[in-house]
Design a protein around this motif. Structure first.
Motif, PDB file in Angstrom:
ATOM      1  N   PHE A 116      28.840  -1.474  32.543  1.00  0.00           N
ATOM      2  CA  PHE A 116      28.406  -2.010  31.260  1.00  0.00           C
ATOM      3  C   PHE A 116      27.877  -0.918  30.332  1.00  0.00           C
ATOM      4  N   ALA A 117      27.120   0.022  30.845  1.00  0.00           N
ATOM      5  CA  ALA A 117      26.544   1.085  30.011  1.00  0.00           C
ATOM      6  C   ALA A 117      27.615   1.892  29.267  1.00  0.00           C
ATOM      7  N   PRO A 118      28.733   2.275  29.901  1.00  0.00           N
ATOM      8  CA  PRO A 118      29.754   3.020  29.145  1.00  0.00           C
ATOM      9  C   PRO A 118      30.446   2.192  28.051  1.00  0.00           C
ATOM     10  N   VAL A 119      30.400   0.872  28.158  1.00  0.00           N
ATOM     11  CA  VAL A 119      31.043   0.002  27.169  1.00  0.00           C
ATOM     12  C   VAL A 119      30.133  -0.242  25.967  1.00  0.00           C
ATOM     13  N   GLN A 120      28.857  -0.011  26.122  1.00  0.00           N
ATOM     14  CA  GLN A 120      27.897  -0.309  25.061  1.00  0.00           C
ATOM     15  C   GLN A 120      28.182   0.415  23.743  1.00  0.00           C
ATOM     16  N   PRO A 121      28.577   1.689  23.730  1.00  0.00           N
ATOM     17  CA  PRO A 121      28.914   2.306  22.436  1.00  0.00           C
ATOM     18  C   PRO A 121      30.104   1.621  21.757  1.00  0.00           C
ATOM     19  N   VAL A 122      31.052   1.149  22.541  1.00  0.00           N
ATOM     20  CA  VAL A 122      32.198   0.430  21.979  1.00  0.00           C
ATOM     21  C   VAL A 122      31.728  -0.884  21.360  1.00  0.00           C
ATOM     22  N   LEU A 123      30.787  -1.560  22.021  1.00  0.00           N
ATOM     23  CA  LEU A 123      30.220  -2.790  21.462  1.00  0.00           C
ATOM     24  C   LEU A 123      29.503  -2.498  20.148  1.00  0.00           C
ATOM     25  N   ALA A 124      28.791  -1.378  20.089  1.00  0.00           N
ATOM     26  CA  ALA A 124      28.081  -1.013  18.855  1.00  0.00           C
ATOM     27  C   ALA A 124      29.059  -0.775  17.712  1.00  0.00           C
ATOM     28  N   VAL A 125      30.120  -0.040  17.977  1.00  0.00           N
ATOM     29  CA  VAL A 125      31.127   0.220  16.937  1.00  0.00           C
ATOM     30  C   VAL A 125      31.781  -1.092  16.516  1.00  0.00           C
ATOM     31  N   GLY A 126      32.097  -1.952  17.493  1.00  0.00           N
ATOM     32  CA  GLY A 126      32.687  -3.247  17.172  1.00  0.00           C
ATOM     33  C   GLY A 126      31.757  -4.117  16.344  1.00  0.00           C
ATOM     34  N   GLY A 127      30.469  -4.107  16.679  1.00  0.00           N
ATOM     35  CA  GLY A 127      29.498  -4.895  15.919  1.00  0.00           C
ATOM     36  C   GLY A 127      29.365  -4.425  14.483  1.00  0.00           C
ATOM     37  N   VAL A 128      29.285  -3.117  14.301  1.00  0.00           N
ATOM     38  CA  VAL A 128      29.184  -2.561  12.938  1.00  0.00           C
ATOM     39  C   VAL A 128      30.474  -2.841  12.160  1.00  0.00           C
ATOM     40  N   ALA A 129      31.614  -2.736  12.845  1.00  0.00           N
ATOM     41  CA  ALA A 129      32.895  -3.007  12.178  1.00  0.00           C
ATOM     42  C   ALA A 129      32.993  -4.468  11.737  1.00  0.00           C
ATOM     43  N   LEU A 130      32.564  -5.393  12.592  1.00  0.00           N
ATOM     44  CA  LEU A 130      32.586  -6.811  12.221  1.00  0.00           C
ATOM     45  C   LEU A 130      31.665  -7.091  11.034  1.00  0.00           C
ATOM     46  N   LEU A 131      30.488  -6.499  11.045  1.00  0.00           N
ATOM     47  CA  LEU A 131      29.570  -6.678   9.919  1.00  0.00           C
ATOM     48  C   LEU A 131      30.161  -6.094   8.631  1.00  0.00           C
ATOM     49  N   GLY A 132      30.779  -4.925   8.733  1.00  0.00           N
ATOM     50  CA  GLY A 132      31.408  -4.325   7.562  1.00  0.00           C
ATOM     51  C   GLY A 132      32.557  -5.167   7.032  1.00  0.00           C
ATOM     52  N   TRP A 133      33.345  -5.721   7.938  1.00  0.00           N
ATOM     53  CA  TRP A 133      34.465  -6.579   7.543  1.00  0.00           C
ATOM     54  C   TRP A 133      33.963  -7.841   6.855  1.00  0.00           C
ATOM     55  N   ALA A 134      32.930  -8.451   7.432  1.00  0.00           N
ATOM     56  CA  ALA A 134      32.360  -9.664   6.830  1.00  0.00           C
ATOM     57  C   ALA A 134      31.774  -9.356   5.458  1.00  0.00           C
ATOM     58  N   LEU A 135      31.061  -8.237   5.335  1.00  0.00           N
ATOM     59  CA  LEU A 135      30.471  -7.860   4.048  1.00  0.00           C
ATOM     60  C   LEU A 135      31.557  -7.588   3.013  1.00  0.00           C
ATOM     61  N   ARG A 136      32.595  -6.890   3.406  1.00  0.00           N
ATOM     62  CA  ARG A 136      33.701  -6.610   2.482  1.00  0.00           C
ATOM     63  C   ARG A 136      34.331  -7.908   1.989  1.00  0.00           C
ATOM     64  N   SER A 137      34.546  -8.842   2.886  1.00  0.00           N
ATOM     65  CA  SER A 137      35.139 -10.129   2.500  1.00  0.00           C
ATOM     66  C   SER A 137      34.239 -10.877   1.531  1.00  0.00           C
ATOM     67  N   ARG A 138      32.945 -10.902   1.810  1.00  0.00           N
ATOM     68  CA  ARG A 138      32.000 -11.616   0.950  1.00  0.00           C
ATOM     69  C   ARG A 138      31.907 -10.958  -0.434  1.00  0.00           C
ATOM     70  N   LEU A 139      31.862  -9.632  -0.486  1.00  0.00           N
ATOM     71  CA  LEU A 139      31.748  -8.950  -1.770  1.00  0.00           C
ATOM     72  C   LEU A 139      33.020  -9.108  -2.590  1.00  0.00           C
ATOM     73  N   ARG A 140      34.174  -9.057  -1.949  1.00  0.00           N
ATOM     74  CA  ARG A 140      35.430  -9.269  -2.678  1.00  0.00           C
ATOM     75  C   ARG A 140      35.499 -10.691  -3.219  1.00  0.00           C
ATOM     76  N   GLY A 141      34.955 -11.634  -2.463  1.00  0.00           N
ATOM     77  CA  GLY A 141      34.943 -13.024  -2.907  1.00  0.00           C
ATOM     78  C   GLY A 141      34.018 -13.264  -4.090  1.00  0.00           C
ATOM     79  N   GLN A 142      32.998 -12.428  -4.243  1.00  0.00           N
ATOM     80  CA  GLN A 142      32.091 -12.588  -5.370  1.00  0.00           C
ATOM     81  C   GLN A 142      32.737 -12.199  -6.689  1.00  0.00           C
ATOM     82  N   LEU A 143      33.740 -11.358  -6.625  1.00  0.00           N
ATOM     83  CA  LEU A 143      34.414 -10.934  -7.847  1.00  0.00           C
ATOM     84  C   LEU A 143      35.623 -11.799  -8.179  1.00  0.00           C
ATOM     85  N   ALA A 144      36.078 -12.585  -7.216  1.00  0.00           N
ATOM     86  CA  ALA A 144      37.254 -13.428  -7.448  1.00  0.00           C
ATOM     87  C   ALA A 144      36.868 -14.661  -8.239  1.00  0.00           C
ATOM     88  N   CYS A 145      37.813 -15.196  -8.946  1.00  0.00           N
ATOM     89  CA  CYS A 145      37.587 -16.430  -9.694  1.00  0.00           C
ATOM     90  C   CYS A 145      37.572 -17.600  -8.724  1.00  0.00           C
TER      91      CYS A 145
END
Length: 166
Positions: A116-145
């Motif tokens: 489990f310990a060697p997988v934890q950095p991959v989980l961290a990158v995945g978590g940050v990537a998911l948050l970034g993807w969600a934020l990008r989607s939300r911000l793009r939606g704020q500019l759309a009609c």
């Protein structure tokens, strides 16, 4: 995305700060990154856990602020589960591998350290990537009609027949 951030109100920026601090506390205290008399770690915090916590807190704060309603804006639609999943992944990523009860029960003490310990950095990158993807989607939606549903007699259509319960 920066264009959407420039349109934010002071209320949204204050919400960003409050949500970022709350996210950091909710992750850092139970995972014992910050020492408290309540929680303890068997394995020291890794060097990469701190940048993962900072990135998650900032992205989580920004994501929460996208749900803050502006006085002239429409109500926010349902929550994006990608942000929640990203926060949970980071929580598991920065935590002590042998303090995680699920990993400890599934893999044992040695297995948690070896598998489990060697997988934890991959989980961290995945978590940050998911948050970034969600934020990008939300911000793009704020500019759309917004899409306005059609009004009038053609807006509601009755089904041609009812399905049978048989």
């Amino acid at each position: 995305m920066l264009a959407a951030l420039r349109l934010w109100s002071a209320r949204q920026w204050w919400s960003t700060g409050a949500a970022a601090v709350t996210t950091a506390v909710v992750i850092a205290v139970p995972t014992a990154m910050v020492p408290t008399p309540v929680f303890d770690r068997a394995v020291p915090t890794t060097w990469w856990a701190w940048p993962a916590l900072v990135a998650t807190s900032v992205l989580g704060g920004l994501l929460v602020a996208t749900y803050v309603r502006r006085p002239d804006g429409p109500r926010a639609e349902r929550l994006d589960r990608r942000g929640t999943a990203g926060g949970l992944l980071t929580f598991f990523a920065v935590g002590c591998p042998v303090c995680n009860k699920v990993a400890l029960l599934a893999l044992g003490y040695t297995g948690a350290l070896q598998w489990f310990a060697p997988v934890q950095p991959v989980l961290a990158v995945g978590g940050v990537a998911l948050l970034g993807w969600a934020l990008r989607s939300r911000l793009r939606g704020q500019l759309a009609c917004p899409v306005v549903p059609p009004a009038g007699p053609t807006a509601v259509r009755e089904p041609l027949s009812r399905p049978s319960r048989g």
